[in-house]
Design a protein around this motif. Sequence first.
Motif, PDB file in Angstrom:
ATOM      1  N   ALA A 216       0.836  -1.210   0.000  1.00 49.28           N
ATOM      2  CA  ALA A 216       0.000   0.000   0.000  1.00 49.28           C
ATOM      3  C   ALA A 216       0.866   1.253   0.000  1.00 49.28           C
ATOM      4  CB  ALA A 216      -0.928  -0.012   1.207  1.00 49.28           C
ATOM      5  N   ALA A 217       1.933   1.248   0.816  1.00 52.42           N
ATOM      6  CA  ALA A 217       2.824   2.404   0.874  1.00 52.42           C
ATOM      7  C   ALA A 217       3.498   2.638  -0.470  1.00 52.42           C
ATOM      8  CB  ALA A 217       3.867   2.203   1.975  1.00 52.42           C
ATOM      9  N   GLU A 218       3.896   1.550  -1.135  1.00 46.88           N
ATOM     10  CA  GLU A 218       4.536   1.680  -2.450  1.00 46.88           C
ATOM     11  C   GLU A 218       3.602   2.295  -3.476  1.00 46.88           C
ATOM     12  OE1 GLU A 218       5.754  -2.271  -3.285  1.00 46.88           O
ATOM     13  OE2 GLU A 218       7.503  -2.216  -1.940  1.00 46.88           O
ATOM     14  N   ARG A 219       2.298   2.110  -3.279  1.00 46.99           N
ATOM     15  CA  ARG A 219       1.309   2.670  -4.208  1.00 46.99           C
ATOM     16  C   ARG A 219       0.844   4.064  -3.800  1.00 46.99           C
ATOM     17  NH1 ARG A 219       1.434  -2.549  -4.577  1.00 46.99           N
ATOM     18  NH2 ARG A 219       0.613  -3.705  -6.362  1.00 46.99           N
ATOM     19  N   GLY A 220       1.465   4.628  -2.774  1.00 40.61           N
ATOM     20  CA  GLY A 220       1.122   5.978  -2.359  1.00 40.61           C
ATOM     21  C   GLY A 220      -0.107   6.075  -1.495  1.00 40.61           C
ATOM     22  N   MET A 221      -0.563   4.970  -0.928  1.00 38.00           N
ATOM     23  CA  MET A 221      -1.737   5.000  -0.056  1.00 38.00           C
ATOM     24  C   MET A 221      -1.348   5.452   1.347  1.00 38.00           C
ATOM     25  SD  MET A 221      -3.538   1.383  -1.172  1.00 38.00           S
ATOM     26  CE  MET A 221      -4.923   1.583  -0.039  1.00 38.00           C
ATOM     27  N   THR A 222      -2.260   6.134   2.002  1.00 33.37           N
ATOM     28  CA  THR A 222      -2.074   6.472   3.416  1.00 33.37           C
ATOM     29  C   THR A 222      -2.308   5.212   4.241  1.00 33.37           C
ATOM     30  OG1 THR A 222      -2.861   8.728   3.047  1.00 33.37           O
ATOM     31  CG2 THR A 222      -2.888   7.906   5.318  1.00 33.37           C
ATOM     32  N   THR A 223      -1.358   4.887   5.094  1.00 38.22           N
ATOM     33  CA  THR A 223      -1.475   3.676   5.909  1.00 38.22           C
ATOM     34  C   THR A 223      -1.633   4.045   7.375  1.00 38.22           C
ATOM     35  OG1 THR A 223      -0.107   2.423   4.346  1.00 38.22           O
ATOM     36  CG2 THR A 223      -0.387   1.504   6.543  1.00 38.22           C
ATOM     37  N   LEU A 224      -2.683   3.531   7.983  1.00 38.46           N
ATOM     38  CA  LEU A 224      -2.950   3.736   9.410  1.00 38.46           C
ATOM     39  C   LEU A 224      -2.988   2.361  10.059  1.00 38.46           C
ATOM     40  CD1 LEU A 224      -5.166   5.593   7.579  1.00 38.46           C
ATOM     41  CD2 LEU A 224      -5.338   6.729   9.781  1.00 38.46           C
ATOM     42  N   ALA A 225      -2.227   2.171  11.131  1.00 36.37           N
ATOM     43  CA  ALA A 225      -2.141   0.845  11.734  1.00 36.37           C
ATOM     44  C   ALA A 225      -2.243   0.927  13.250  1.00 36.37           C
ATOM     45  CB  ALA A 225      -0.828   0.166  11.339  1.00 36.37           C
TER      46      ALA A 225
END
Length: 670
Positions: free
Chosen positions: A23-32
């Motif tokens: 997801a990060a590689e695709r430019g998505m915001t990641t919340l964990a």
Amino acid sequence: MVILAGDAGVGKTRIARDIARAAAERGMTTLAGGCAEAELSLPYLPFLEAIGNHLTTVDTADLRERLGPPARELARLFPQLRIEASPLDPSDPIQSKLRLFESIVAVLDLASREGGALLLIEDLHWADESTRELLDYLVRRIRVQRLLVVATCRTDEIDRRHPLATSIARWERGGVRLQRLGPLDPDQVGEMLAAIMGVPAIAADVMDFFHNRSEGNPFALEEILKEALDRGGLDPRAATRLDLTSAQARLPRTVRDTVTRRVERLAWGTGEVVRAGAVLGRSFHYHTLQQTSDQSEADVHEALRVCVDQQLMEEDPASPEKYRFRHALTQAAIYEELLAPERENLHRRAALVLRADPTANPIELLRHLLAARMWTEAVPLAIDASRQAMAAHAYRDAAGLLERILPFVTDPARGELMVQLGQALHLAGDAAGGERNLKDGVALMLAAGNRSGAASGRLWLGRCHWERARPDLAKAEYERARDDLQDGGPSEDLALSYVRLASLAVFDLDGQRAVDLAEHAIEIAELAGATAPRIWAYNFLGLGLVQLRRVDEGLASLEASYQDAAARGLNVIAANALYNDIQVRIQHLRPLEAVDRLRILESLQAGSMGSLQSLRAAGQVHLWGLGNPGQALSAFQSASTLAREGDAHYWEMWLRPHMAVALAQLDRLG
């Protein structure tokens, strides 16, 4: 939403982290964020972690502006937004809770707008009640957002009686995907062994042995392989060579035995550090570990280095000062091997360390105090934590905290605690439990001579009676509360007792009594500085005046309630005032004025619960004011959908007959 489900050690976390990396590689915001195994945890813990970490990466001033009204609700959980939360609204705590949930949806929606967003929630099987409830709401509300929710869940922790089991079944019916991860087959075990040892292939007997011993569980396979290499049961330079007799005698039967043996082989100081870490939990701060283990800083440094090399622990990627056990099974195995006195002593040490740290999580401190049997210090901390949970609308969590410490509380404080427990249970949807504890708590407080505390309990007990369709019993409790509070002078509870009685008078169509009671409520609230009850009372003053045919005066009172409530962020009171205003104008044949007020109501509202009230009002304007049954039906149907999504069952029942009337009118029109 996708749930990765399987037994402990099957690879759920590894896959989830791969998804996050992609997801990060695709430019998505990641919340964990993750749920905690501990008996006690912060309400909404994974959302606090996920959104809290996200807020450190964004311009909070810009976020506040983009969020609008939901920012005020969100500030209850995230003080870093630097906005004053709205005052507690006594008129409808359930609506206030749903508005908080809607603010969570709003911030996730904003995070997803540019490149999409991933919300990762680990260890869902340990989720607290508030987290399950919020996630349930989120599942129903996700429609067009570019948001992927991925949760990990251990199936070996869930049976059919587990509260999460029914939630997952309901989510699946709504389109959530449950991806079950099973054990590796023998060939896959061989591939994994070959990859770890860097050899092209694994002999069949080696592959079968490790498959049988690990039962195809990847984590178990890694642990048993480490033991085999350390103990000489397997030659890594010749993966086809395995002394089965020797290996079977030397290798442990379970992962727990494997981890225990590895810890036993550590140097004494390192073992002490590991055991202290297991008591602190899956993850822990370095300084807390050092003080709890009672080892020197140099010894803790060395112990952590050994544990990382041995793959028992790893640095926590979310914080540079935190470490965590590489797998929850490792932490659990070490903790369970501790003798009861050892556990209690380490919990006591941890409690003393956290007590001296002003930044420590109070729930974490409470957990250690309870485990160390330090009841005297645990009780006031639990009471304070339950109040914070109530302010965050985490009613079931507040009840759980109070139930946990109730056995260690004696009179006279026990009565007050039971009233608080009854209030929490009532708001959590357990009317019977709430009523029972409120009755007992009121009786204990009266026996102790605490009339004002008992009166506060009566206000909640009356609310229980009202919601169980016993207005006669509700009125009796409100009147007793009022009588017990009169001698104590102006107070918020006294004002509330008059507000409640004024509302009953409105429902009884006794306009003069409603006006008299509401005016008393306003006067007392002004003297007591009780803002919310004062503003709320203007609602019932206005409705009472309308019943006395003083319509313009009544509308002016409703307008005053709306204006003051909106200015102070009391959105539930503000919306109710506007809604009542609209009803009055419809009933007095002023539909165009009702349309103007409806536009204001629609602009005030944010999120699904606000839209529900706006749609409900719109349906009535079209049905009874403008004679448009088709538009009325459309509004009622949209409101009914939102009511189901928000578990607003009362409103859903209210909407049904109105939809039936709209349908009947459409039939008559052909």
